[in-house]
Motif scaffolding. Structure first.
Motif, short mmCIF file in Angstrom:
data_model
loop_
_atom_site.label_atom_id
_atom_site.label_comp_id
_atom_site.label_asym_id
_atom_site.label_seq_id
_atom_site.Cartn_x
_atom_site.Cartn_y
_atom_site.Cartn_z
N SER A 54 -15.49 -89.46 -46.17
CA SER A 54 -14.70 -89.19 -44.80
C SER A 54 -13.33 -89.88 -44.95
O SER A 54 -12.69 -89.16 -44.14
CB SER A 54 -15.69 -90.21 -43.70
OG SER A 54 -15.60 -91.57 -44.13
N LEU A 55 -13.10 -90.88 -45.81
CA LEU A 55 -11.60 -91.25 -46.10
C LEU A 55 -10.74 -90.24 -46.50
O LEU A 55 -9.83 -89.88 -46.18
CB LEU A 55 -11.75 -92.54 -46.69
CG LEU A 55 -10.28 -93.03 -46.92
CD1 LEU A 55 -9.50 -93.43 -45.59
CD2 LEU A 55 -10.46 -94.28 -47.68
N LEU A 56 -11.37 -89.52 -47.67
CA LEU A 56 -10.78 -88.54 -48.48
C LEU A 56 -10.56 -87.28 -47.70
O LEU A 56 -9.44 -86.66 -47.59
CB LEU A 56 -11.39 -88.18 -49.71
CG LEU A 56 -11.29 -88.93 -50.89
CD1 LEU A 56 -12.50 -88.72 -51.94
CD2 LEU A 56 -9.95 -89.30 -51.29
N GLU A 57 -11.65 -87.11 -46.93
CA GLU A 57 -11.60 -85.75 -45.75
C GLU A 57 -10.30 -86.14 -44.78
O GLU A 57 -9.56 -85.29 -44.53
CB GLU A 57 -12.67 -85.58 -45.20
CG GLU A 57 -12.49 -84.58 -44.22
CD GLU A 57 -13.94 -84.08 -43.40
OE1 GLU A 57 -13.84 -83.60 -42.18
OE2 GLU A 57 -14.79 -84.53 -43.96
N ALA A 58 -10.17 -87.38 -44.15
CA ALA A 58 -9.17 -87.64 -43.19
C ALA A 58 -7.85 -87.66 -43.95
O ALA A 58 -6.63 -87.18 -43.20
CB ALA A 58 -9.40 -88.84 -42.44
N LEU A 59 -7.82 -88.36 -45.30
CA LEU A 59 -6.31 -88.26 -45.89
C LEU A 59 -5.84 -86.97 -46.23
O LEU A 59 -4.64 -86.47 -45.91
CB LEU A 59 -6.50 -89.01 -47.33
CG LEU A 59 -6.63 -90.51 -47.01
CD1 LEU A 59 -6.99 -91.18 -48.26
CD2 LEU A 59 -5.43 -91.43 -46.24
N ASN A 60 -6.68 -86.09 -46.72
CA ASN A 60 -6.32 -84.59 -46.97
C ASN A 60 -5.90 -84.02 -45.73
O ASN A 60 -4.95 -83.06 -45.96
CB ASN A 60 -7.37 -83.96 -48.00
CG ASN A 60 -7.14 -84.48 -49.39
OD1 ASN A 60 -6.28 -84.15 -50.04
ND2 ASN A 60 -8.39 -85.20 -49.65
N LYS A 61 -6.70 -83.93 -44.78
CA LYS A 61 -6.16 -83.41 -43.50
C LYS A 61 -4.90 -83.90 -42.91
O LYS A 61 -3.90 -83.07 -42.54
CB LYS A 61 -7.20 -83.68 -42.51
CG LYS A 61 -7.18 -82.87 -41.04
CD LYS A 61 -8.39 -83.30 -40.19
CE LYS A 61 -8.20 -82.27 -39.15
NZ LYS A 61 -9.60 -82.60 -38.24
N ALA A 62 -4.76 -85.19 -43.13
CA ALA A 62 -3.39 -85.80 -42.44
C ALA A 62 -2.09 -85.36 -43.61
O ALA A 62 -0.88 -85.31 -43.31
CB ALA A 62 -3.46 -87.34 -42.56
N ALA A 63 -2.43 -85.28 -44.64
CA ALA A 63 -1.37 -84.80 -45.85
C ALA A 63 -0.84 -83.37 -45.85
O ALA A 63 -0.06 -83.16 -46.36
CB ALA A 63 -1.90 -85.17 -47.25
N LYS A 64 -1.59 -82.42 -44.79
CA LYS A 64 -0.96 -81.09 -44.83
C LYS A 64 0.06 -80.99 -44.09
O LYS A 64 0.38 -81.50 -43.05
CB LYS A 64 -2.25 -80.12 -44.32
CG LYS A 64 -3.49 -80.28 -45.13
CD LYS A 64 -4.51 -79.08 -44.77
CE LYS A 64 -5.65 -79.08 -46.11
NZ LYS A 64 -6.87 -78.31 -45.53
#
Length: 64
Positions: A54-64
């Motif tokens: 869930s953390l990686l999903e949120a990080l990758n979403k924010a980095a777009k």
């Protein structure tokens, strides 16, 4: 570039400043901690008992 579990938190924060708010929102308040400068996201999740997916999903979403 995709954010992965092997990335060092210090590098993550330097390359993706928007990651700080995501880390804090997920309970990782040690973003400025000296040990986080050399700790991988995977290791930090393990230490803090966090769900890495869930953390990686949120990080990758924010980095777009």
């Amino acid at each position: 570039m995709k954010i992965t579990e092997d990335m060092i938190i210090g590098d993550l924060v330097r390359n993706y400043p928007e990651a700080v708010s995501v880390l804090m929102a997920h309970g990782m308040g040690c973003v400025g901690c000296p040990s986080s400068q050399a700790e991988s996201i995977k290791d930090a999740c393990h230490v803090h008992g966090m769900d890495i997916n869930s953390l990686l999903e949120a990080l990758n979403k924010a980095a777009k």
